[in-house]
Motif scaffolding. Sequence first.
Motif, PDB file in Angstrom:
ATOM      1  N   UNK A  75       0.734  -0.951  -0.023  1.00 26.15           N
ATOM      2  CA  UNK A  75      -0.049  -0.119   0.070  1.00 26.15           C
ATOM      3  C   UNK A  75       0.857   1.297  -0.030  1.00 26.15           C
ATOM      4  N   UNK A  76       1.990   1.291   0.655  1.00 24.46           N
ATOM      5  CA  UNK A  76       2.828   2.329   0.896  1.00 24.46           C
ATOM      6  C   UNK A  76       3.462   2.655  -0.786  1.00 24.46           C
ATOM      7  N   UNK A  77       3.737   1.452  -1.254  1.00 23.64           N
ATOM      8  CA  UNK A  77       4.324   1.780  -2.676  1.00 23.64           C
ATOM      9  C   UNK A  77       3.450   2.054  -3.466  1.00 23.64           C
ATOM     10  N   UNK A  78       2.139   1.702  -3.526  1.00 32.90           N
ATOM     11  CA  UNK A  78       0.899   2.101  -4.691  1.00 32.90           C
ATOM     12  C   UNK A  78       0.887   3.845  -4.133  1.00 32.90           C
ATOM     13  N   UNK A  79       0.740   4.003  -2.746  1.00 31.03           N
ATOM     14  CA  UNK A  79       0.560   5.538  -2.456  1.00 31.03           C
ATOM     15  C   UNK A  79       1.688   6.369  -2.740  1.00 31.03           C
ATOM     16  N   UNK A  80       2.845   5.905  -3.113  1.00 36.30           N
ATOM     17  CA  UNK A  80       4.126   6.853  -3.177  1.00 36.30           C
ATOM     18  C   UNK A  80       3.940   7.820  -4.298  1.00 36.30           C
ATOM     19  N   UNK A  81       3.184   7.550  -5.405  1.00 34.35           N
ATOM     20  CA  UNK A  81       3.104   8.418  -6.599  1.00 34.35           C
ATOM     21  C   UNK A  81       4.125   7.904  -7.548  1.00 34.35           C
ATOM     22  N   UNK A  82       4.919   7.018  -7.498  1.00 38.91           N
ATOM     23  CA  UNK A  82       5.923   6.670  -8.439  1.00 38.91           C
ATOM     24  C   UNK A  82       5.710   5.259  -8.858  1.00 38.91           C
ATOM     25  N   UNK A  83       6.472   4.828  -9.986  1.00 41.02           N
ATOM     26  CA  UNK A  83       6.110   3.613 -10.524  1.00 41.02           C
ATOM     27  C   UNK A  83       7.206   2.608  -9.817  1.00 41.02           C
ATOM     28  N   UNK A  84       6.963   1.440  -9.782  1.00 44.07           N
ATOM     29  CA  UNK A  84       7.688   0.373  -9.464  1.00 44.07           C
ATOM     30  C   UNK A  84       7.567  -0.856 -10.671  1.00 44.07           C
ATOM     31  N   UNK A 104      19.827  10.315  -6.931  1.00 43.94           N
ATOM     32  CA  UNK A 104      19.536  11.775  -6.716  1.00 43.94           C
ATOM     33  C   UNK A 104      19.146  11.799  -5.255  1.00 43.94           C
ATOM     34  N   UNK A 105      19.177  13.166  -4.938  1.00 48.15           N
ATOM     35  CA  UNK A 105      18.486  13.491  -3.531  1.00 48.15           C
ATOM     36  C   UNK A 105      17.270  13.281  -3.347  1.00 48.15           C
ATOM     37  N   UNK A 106      16.518  13.048  -4.184  1.00 46.03           N
ATOM     38  CA  UNK A 106      14.909  12.400  -4.292  1.00 46.03           C
ATOM     39  C   UNK A 106      14.809  11.211  -3.419  1.00 46.03           C
ATOM     40  N   UNK A 107      15.916  10.156  -3.343  1.00 44.04           N
ATOM     41  CA  UNK A 107      15.979   9.236  -2.777  1.00 44.04           C
ATOM     42  C   UNK A 107      16.145   9.249  -1.242  1.00 44.04           C
ATOM     43  N   UNK A 108      16.459  10.723  -0.754  1.00 42.14           N
ATOM     44  CA  UNK A 108      16.467  10.934   0.755  1.00 42.14           C
ATOM     45  C   UNK A 108      15.697  12.249   1.239  1.00 42.14           C
ATOM     46  N   UNK A 109      15.324  12.813   0.152  1.00 41.47           N
ATOM     47  CA  UNK A 109      14.758  14.105   0.615  1.00 41.47           C
ATOM     48  C   UNK A 109      13.159  13.951   0.763  1.00 41.47           C
ATOM     49  N   UNK A 110      12.505  12.839   0.689  1.00 42.95           N
ATOM     50  CA  UNK A 110      11.024  12.865   0.957  1.00 42.95           C
ATOM     51  C   UNK A 110      10.306  12.906  -0.456  1.00 42.95           C
ATOM     52  N   UNK A 111      10.961  13.368  -1.437  1.00 47.45           N
ATOM     53  CA  UNK A 111      10.563  13.381  -2.850  1.00 47.45           C
ATOM     54  C   UNK A 111      10.121  11.780  -3.688  1.00 47.45           C
ATOM     55  N   UNK A 157      12.810   3.914  -1.516  1.00 52.71           N
ATOM     56  CA  UNK A 157      13.510   4.738  -2.528  1.00 52.71           C
ATOM     57  C   UNK A 157      12.278   5.451  -3.326  1.00 52.71           C
ATOM     58  N   UNK A 158      11.180   4.754  -3.158  1.00 52.51           N
ATOM     59  CA  UNK A 158       9.764   5.512  -3.941  1.00 52.51           C
ATOM     60  C   UNK A 158       9.284   6.490  -3.003  1.00 52.51           C
ATOM     61  N   UNK A 159       9.307   6.620  -1.478  1.00 53.77           N
ATOM     62  CA  UNK A 159       9.067   7.645  -0.766  1.00 53.77           C
ATOM     63  C   UNK A 159      10.062   8.731  -0.181  1.00 53.77           C
TER      64      UNK A 159
END
Length: 161
Positions: A75-84, A104-111, A157-159
């Motif tokens: 569910x967290x993966x689905x809600x992330x807004x990114x594609x797995x 990228x920094x997106x992996x650690x900045x909440x994006x 990584x997605x979150x």
Amino acid sequence: MASRLVLFFNLFLLVLISPLPGSAGKPLVRYFSNPLPCNEFTTNIILHGQLLHIAKFKYWLNEISKIPIGMQTLQDIIKSGHTLTILNDKHARVSAGRTRAPMTLNLINGSGADVEILFDATITEEGSHMVYNSRKVLVEFTAVENLFHELVHAKHKMRGT
């Protein structure tokens, strides 16, 4: 022997046409190319491989969804807004699966970011990967446990956590 083959084929078809966990009410989309492989997705989780590989991925994902932490992870993966994307890759057998995303920094900045899991769908169910515990005893992991391990990496990584 013939009855076992028929039973296996029926189970294979049942798993193949079943929805992914968390995808209730969403249309099933399959992209078939000639020759195989193909893609299948219902949410932001894309399965890539030959039909048997996709069936095994779906079976393992359904097994993972049967336990609360597994369903929460999906569910967290689905809600992330990114594609797995989960891809069948025979070279991933060496490490029992790999999770990758753009560095990228997106992996650690909440994006977060889109993620790929490379996983060998032909590995055996039992003892697909072994590690030593702190007492130097060999511990076997199943294919489901290995895939769940990779899903946890993907979720973070997605979150962007």
